[in-house]
Design a protein around this motif. Structure first.
Motif, mmCIF file in Angstrom:
data_model
loop_
_atom_site.group_PDB
_atom_site.id
_atom_site.type_symbol
_atom_site.label_atom_id
_atom_site.label_comp_id
_atom_site.label_asym_id
_atom_site.label_seq_id
_atom_site.Cartn_x
_atom_site.Cartn_y
_atom_site.Cartn_z
ATOM 1 N N ALA A 1 61.587 -31.500 95.367
ATOM 2 C CA ALA A 1 60.952 -32.622 96.071
ATOM 3 C C ALA A 1 60.289 -32.151 97.355
ATOM 4 O O ALA A 1 59.194 -32.616 97.709
ATOM 5 C CB ALA A 1 61.987 -33.707 96.364
ATOM 6 N N TYR A 2 60.930 -31.221 98.053
ATOM 7 C CA TYR A 2 60.333 -30.679 99.273
ATOM 8 C C TYR A 2 59.042 -29.925 98.953
ATOM 9 O O TYR A 2 58.040 -30.043 99.679
ATOM 10 C CB TYR A 2 61.321 -29.748 99.978
ATOM 11 N N GLU B 1 57.074 -30.394 96.362
ATOM 12 C CA GLU B 1 56.052 -31.364 95.955
ATOM 13 C C GLU B 1 55.548 -32.158 97.155
ATOM 14 O O GLU B 1 54.359 -32.511 97.224
ATOM 15 C CB GLU B 1 56.628 -32.296 94.885
ATOM 16 N N TYR B 2 56.435 -32.431 98.109
ATOM 17 C CA TYR B 2 56.007 -33.089 99.348
ATOM 18 C C TYR B 2 55.016 -32.205 100.096
ATOM 19 O O TYR B 2 54.003 -32.676 100.616
ATOM 20 C CB TYR B 2 57.217 -33.381 100.228
ATOM 21 N N ARG C 1 66.795 -30.464 92.544
ATOM 22 C CA ARG C 1 65.869 -31.610 92.582
ATOM 23 C C ARG C 1 65.354 -31.839 93.996
ATOM 24 O O ARG C 1 64.165 -32.140 94.198
ATOM 25 C CB ARG C 1 66.554 -32.881 92.055
ATOM 26 N N ARG C 2 66.227 -31.705 94.962
ATOM 27 C CA ARG C 2 65.797 -31.926 96.344
ATOM 28 C C ARG C 2 64.849 -30.827 96.809
ATOM 29 O O ARG C 2 63.847 -31.101 97.481
ATOM 30 C CB ARG C 2 67.016 -31.985 97.269
#
Length: 360
Positions: free
Chosen positions: A33-34, A36-37, A29-30
């Protein structure tokens, strides 16, 4: 083979990355997230690293499925040890840019023209480079130079670099200082812990309709974690063999004894227990697995990799890797099935003899 016996719709532990099986562990998930960031920032480099089999390729494919093709033009490139000029041609081919017989200067102009036209059409260009640890230093520098293409104050190309842990060392070399300045986020994808390993196994089973058949004992799950060290690909390889053994033994529950039995069989087949799903290591005469090992050694040779990379547009390294993994898996499953049948034969013969004996 065992799907119907357990009431499953498909194979839960296939080795090929399938986004429909994506499991969002804390680390995954992290990492997502990176990525998608990075998409939101629309510039620079995002670097994701992880062990072999940690789920990096699955992460990339899951991201690609989320992208809106009306807004983002994405190219996914699996790298080999190639020259700087070749990386430009592979980038061009990934975006569908004709590059045959073009000089380097004309190739750069063609790539820039494509990026400008993409931006003018209201879209963004994203380049994802998998197996980035195979890039030469000059090839990485060429990718950095591509990030210089701009239209007014907007970057024309964004790149995600995904690779094994050694790529982190490459990034820390003095020659990579300019690239490091372009990296806006970096993350290392680690293994699953015990709880995540159990959740991962149950998640993949649930994706194909599992309703508790077979059940996994807590000690069996712990042993699966200990042997696989929380690496998803190793978990898949081990659990697939465990499910097959449960089917052959007509068992509805997976205990630690069954897991240990499969681990022992894998040791006998020259697969190291701490690297389930990795390349087999032959210790005796010619074995079927040695063919796959020889192919992997061939691919690790820089000259062989260069020849394969230049084999023409019809050669697909990604598909080749998938077929090689499938071959290894098929050979392993076939050998295990034969072993189980041979072990069961004496008992069946004895039972038949007793059943056919005349009554006294």
């Amino acid at each position: 083979m065992y799907e119907a016996y357990f009431g499953l719709r498909g194979k839960p532990f296939q080795l090929n990355p399938d986004p429909s099986f994506f499991y969002g562990s804390r680390g995954h998930r992290r990492a997502m997230a990176y990525l998608e960031y990075g998409l939101h920032q629309n510039e620079g480099f995002i670097v994701i690293t992880g062990e072999v089999g940690a789920g990096k390729t699955l992460l990339v494919r899951s991201l690609l499925e989320k992208l809106d093709s009306k807004k983002i033009v994405a190219a996914n490139l699996v790298s080999t040890q190639i020259d700087a000029d070749d990386i430009l041609r592979l980038v061009a081919a990934s975006f569908g840019i004709p590059s045959k017989h073009l000089s380097k200067s004309d190739l750069l102009l063609a790539i820039e023209a494509f990026l400008v036209s993409t931006t003018a059409a209201g879209k963004r260009a994203l380049l994802i480079v998998d197996e980035a640890q195979n890039l030469t230093q000059k090839a990485v520098e060429e990718l950095r130079m591509l990030s210089n293409f701009q239209l007014e104050d907007h970057a024309l190309l964004q790149s995600f670099l995904v690779g094994q842990p050694e790529f982190r060392a490459i990034m820390q070399s003095p020659e990579m200082v300019q690239l490091r300045q372009r990296v806006i986020a970096s993350y290392h994808l680690g293994p699953l812990d015990l709880q995540e390993t159990q959740a991962y196994v149950e998640h993949r089973l649930a994706c194909v309709g599992w309703k508790g058949n077979p059940a996994f004992d807590a000690e069996a799950m712990r042993e699966i974690y200990n042997v696989s060290q929380g690496i998803p690909r190793r978990i898949n390889a081990l659990c697939d063999r465990v499910m097959l053994a449960a089917f052959l033994g007509e068992q509805r529950r997976v205990g630690v004894e069954l897991v240990n039995q499969i681990v022992s069989e894998m040791r006998e087949e020259q697969v190291t227990p701490t690297a389930v799903g990795a390349a087999p290591v032959p210790v005796g005469g010619a074995q079927p697995a040695s063919v796959a090992l020889d192919l992997q050694r061939l691919l690790a040779d820089p000259e062989a990799a260069r020849l394969l990379a230049n084999a023409g547009p019809s050669f697909d390294m990604t598909r080749f890797d998938e077929r090689l993994a499938l071959l290894e898996r098929t050979l392993s499953t076939t050998l295990n099935t034969l072993s189980q049948l041979l072990k069961a034969a004496p008992a069946q013969q004895e039972a038949g003899a007793e059943g056919g004996a005349p009554a006294k």
